[in-house]
Motif scaffolding. Structure first.
Motif, PDB file in Angstrom:
ATOM      1  N   GLN A 105     140.407 -15.508  83.654  1.00  0.00           N
ATOM      2  CA  GLN A 105     139.031 -15.621  84.307  1.00  0.00           C
ATOM      3  C   GLN A 105     139.268 -15.823  85.593  1.00  0.00           C
ATOM      4  OE1 GLN A 105     136.649 -18.249  81.778  1.00  0.00           O
ATOM      5  NE2 GLN A 105     137.182 -17.277  79.932  1.00  0.00           N
ATOM      6  N   ASP A 128     129.053 -16.367  84.609  1.00  0.00           N
ATOM      7  CA  ASP A 128     128.726 -15.234  84.276  1.00  0.00           C
ATOM      8  C   ASP A 128     129.863 -14.630  83.167  1.00  0.00           C
ATOM      9  OD1 ASP A 128     128.483 -12.102  83.998  1.00  0.00           O
ATOM     10  OD2 ASP A 128     128.283 -11.885  85.933  1.00  0.00           O
ATOM     11  N   MET A 169     133.780 -16.720  86.886  1.00  0.00           N
ATOM     12  CA  MET A 169     133.510 -15.051  85.979  1.00  0.00           C
ATOM     13  C   MET A 169     134.662 -15.143  84.640  1.00  0.00           C
ATOM     14  SD  MET A 169     132.591 -12.187  85.720  1.00  0.00           S
ATOM     15  CE  MET A 169     131.685 -12.107  87.349  1.00  0.00           C
ATOM     16  N   GLU A 228     131.364  -8.361  90.805  1.00  0.00           N
ATOM     17  CA  GLU A 228     132.894  -8.013  90.051  1.00  0.00           C
ATOM     18  C   GLU A 228     133.857  -8.811  91.093  1.00  0.00           C
ATOM     19  OE1 GLU A 228     135.885  -4.481  88.836  1.00  0.00           O
ATOM     20  OE2 GLU A 228     133.418  -4.309  88.923  1.00  0.00           O
ATOM     21  N   GLN A 279     131.849 -20.025  91.281  1.00  0.00           N
ATOM     22  CA  GLN A 279     131.517 -18.860  90.517  1.00  0.00           C
ATOM     23  C   GLN A 279     132.543 -18.689  89.632  1.00  0.00           C
ATOM     24  OE1 GLN A 279     129.807 -15.461  92.652  1.00  0.00           O
ATOM     25  NE2 GLN A 279     130.246 -16.186  94.619  1.00  0.00           N
ATOM     26  N   LYS A 301     134.280  -7.333  83.581  1.00  0.00           N
ATOM     27  CA  LYS A 301     134.389  -7.465  84.908  1.00  0.00           C
ATOM     28  C   LYS A 301     135.690  -8.203  85.320  1.00  0.00           C
ATOM     29  CE  LYS A 301     129.323  -8.152  86.102  1.00  0.00           C
ATOM     30  NZ  LYS A 301     128.448  -9.136  86.693  1.00  0.00           N
TER      31      LYS A 301
END
Length: 290
Positions: A263, A209, A280, A87, A278, A285
């Motif tokens: 995001q 993710d 997310m 997270e 990465q 999260k």
């Protein structure tokens, strides 16, 4: 027994350290906050006259609670939809995840290192964090975790070995990191795939993710051409996109608004190229970025 004002003040004094330890072990601020709250309840009931060193006692409680929760989380991760990523957390002024004064402490807070620590067993991760981020001697780590000093040394050595092959991909200075993020932002804004691909290392990997909540890449995307095509293709689907550069987990990252919430696109950077991204998008999260 209700906690007195002295006990409450003492716990609050140590809270950033406790939250930082739990977050680094778990990779989840929400879970870390739950652990710290449970530690507070235990601190409220303990006979504090029998606690010689409150900081050590509280780190012990938080570390053990975090290890227990991490073992349960590993089972959840086995059925997680797509790649699991830690997270992300805003840092900078007033950041709650101390300490982050040394290079090692900042490194253990980075999303890149937290992602790699997913490889480690719960005890290995706890020993690594207590040694690297909190600089505790092995004897004290052993006392905190109920291990012998030699066993703590062994776990730290094993954890460091497991992480070594990944951490050598992102040793760079903050100025280079920020420059690459800003150049990535410029290419993303204009949809210039060639410029974007020119920023990526030959072995770059993008992890997405979405947690099964939103559409995301279900497998890591590798190579500059595929990553460049994925990023520009994703952004081309949205007529109005907003970008911001923000400090996330101690490093510059992009906040991307494709809808609600924002995001987070964070970067692993080598000497002069982006080695990892990465992305997310899991809303569970991202609640702190809404």
């Amino acid at each position: 027994m209700a906690p007195d004002d002295t006990g409450s003040a003492e716990f609050q004094q140590h809270r950033p350290v406790l939250l930082g330890a739990a977050y680094r072990i778990l990779g989840s601020l929400a879970d870390a906050e739950d652990v710290v709250q449970e530690a507070w309840l235990r601190w409220s009931d303990v006979d504090r006259s029998a606690v010689a060193v409150p900081r050590q006692f509280l780190i012990k409680v938080v570390s053990r609670l975090a290890i227990d929760r991490l073992r349960l989380a590993h089972r959840r991760h086995e059925t997680y939809v797509g790649p699991w990523l830690p997270e992300p957390v805003r840092t900078g002024d007033g950041q709650p995840l101390g300490p982050a004064d040394t290079a090692a402490q900042r490194d253990t807070l980075s999303l890149a290192t937290l992602r790699l620590m997913h490889r480690l067993s719960a005890p290995e991760r706890a020993v690594f964090i207590l040694r690297e981020a909190f600089e505790l001697p092995y004897e004290e780590i052993g006392e905190v975790l109920g291990l012998g000093e030699a066993h703590a040394r062994q776990l730290h050595r094993r954890g460091s070995t497991h992480l070594a092959t990944g951490r050598d991909r992102f040793p760079t200075d903050p100025g280079v990191h920020r420059e690459l993020v800003e150049r990535f932002l410029a290419a993303a804004r204009t949809g210039d795939r060639a410029a974007l691909q020119g920023l990526l290392a030959h072995d770059v990997t993008l992890w997405g993710d979405g947690g099964g909540k939103v559409r995301a890449a279900l497998r890591p995307v590798t190579g500059p051409e595929r990553v460049g095509r994925f990023v520009t293709g994703l952004l081309a689907k949205y007529p109005a996109i907003e970008f911001r550069v923000a400090e996330v987990n101690g490093a510059p990252a992009l906040l991307v608004r494709l809808g609600e919430p924002w995001q987070v696109c964070s970067f692993e950077v080598g000497r002069d190229r982006i080695t990892g991204i990465q992305w997310m998008s899991n809303p569970d999260k991202l609640r702190r970025f809404a």
